[in-house]
Design a protein around this motif. Sequence first.
Motif, mmCIF file in Angstrom:
data_model
loop_
_atom_site.group_PDB
_atom_site.id
_atom_site.type_symbol
_atom_site.label_atom_id
_atom_site.label_comp_id
_atom_site.label_asym_id
_atom_site.label_seq_id
_atom_site.Cartn_x
_atom_site.Cartn_y
_atom_site.Cartn_z
ATOM 1 N N GLU A 13 44.638 47.170 49.130
ATOM 2 C CA GLU A 13 45.914 47.118 48.418
ATOM 3 C C GLU A 13 45.848 48.102 47.256
ATOM 4 O OE1 GLU A 13 48.348 44.007 45.479
ATOM 5 O OE2 GLU A 13 46.601 43.315 46.634
ATOM 6 N N ASP A 15 47.907 48.842 43.859
ATOM 7 C CA ASP A 15 48.912 48.320 42.939
ATOM 8 C C ASP A 15 48.892 49.188 41.687
ATOM 9 O OD1 ASP A 15 50.666 46.890 41.399
ATOM 10 O OD2 ASP A 15 49.419 45.104 41.188
ATOM 11 N N ARG A 203 41.481 41.706 37.248
ATOM 12 C CA ARG A 203 42.578 42.647 37.025
ATOM 13 C C ARG A 203 42.672 43.057 35.562
ATOM 14 N NH1 ARG A 203 46.932 43.312 40.503
ATOM 15 N NH2 ARG A 203 46.746 42.348 42.558
#
Length: 270
Positions: A13, A15, A203
């Motif tokens: 992914e 992002d 994150r």
Amino acid sequence: MTTPPELNTLQIEVDGELGILTLNRPDAFNAMSPEMIEELMTAMAWLADEAPIRALIITGSGVAFCSGGDITWFRKGMEDPDLDIAANVRRGAEALHTGIIDLRRIEVPVIGAINGPAAGAGFSLALACDIRIAADGAFFAPAYGRIGASPDGGMTYFLPRVLGPAKALEMLLDDPNLPAAEAMEMGIVSEVVAKEELMDRARERAAKLAKLAPHYVKMAKRLVGVSLENSLPDHLQLERHGIADSMATEDAQNGVVAFFGGEKPEFKGR
């Protein structure tokens, strides 16, 4: 924007500036099947050479980070009289090690978000990350000795660099299921958090690291990575060229201006 490769056992992914690589065989505790090992080569090469990211998180789906090599595949190979198990494992290890080498070529910070057990080659994969954050229920296990197999995946390269050679060998011989809290005391992980907070914390850490100047990150990783193999004169030559090249970047020039202006610089990778 470069599109991540489509994979069956892994998920990539992107992002914004953050990449997330998820090992995705939850029903098998993310064990490394031959297919996953082949896909790790593809994924790591893309992440090292093409991914438009400034930080990467590696984690597992389900309850495990990675339980290591797929023992089911080993057993089938041993039971097939027409199969040369040593030759097959040698080829598989070469593929895995190519992926590990490409992982270490990634020029952005790599955070291992260890969501559950990391055993065997899964422990090796965690050790290959730059920084490790573990969920409170995670544990680390060398595991190879339990089936009489020699370590691979870089375990005997990375573990001595984290613990020192004597402690690394002791851990390999004792072969514990090392809880996350004890792993933090030993320096294997830098933080232990509740499992439900793991990805948020990873994150957060990745977002902070992504703000660093890319050339600085690249050179810090590269220089530390070769420091134990180099003589002091050779290593100082690498540092000499690294700082000279960095001062020619727009990021460094903006950083100096911001310093004298009492401001916080914004590094853009130029």
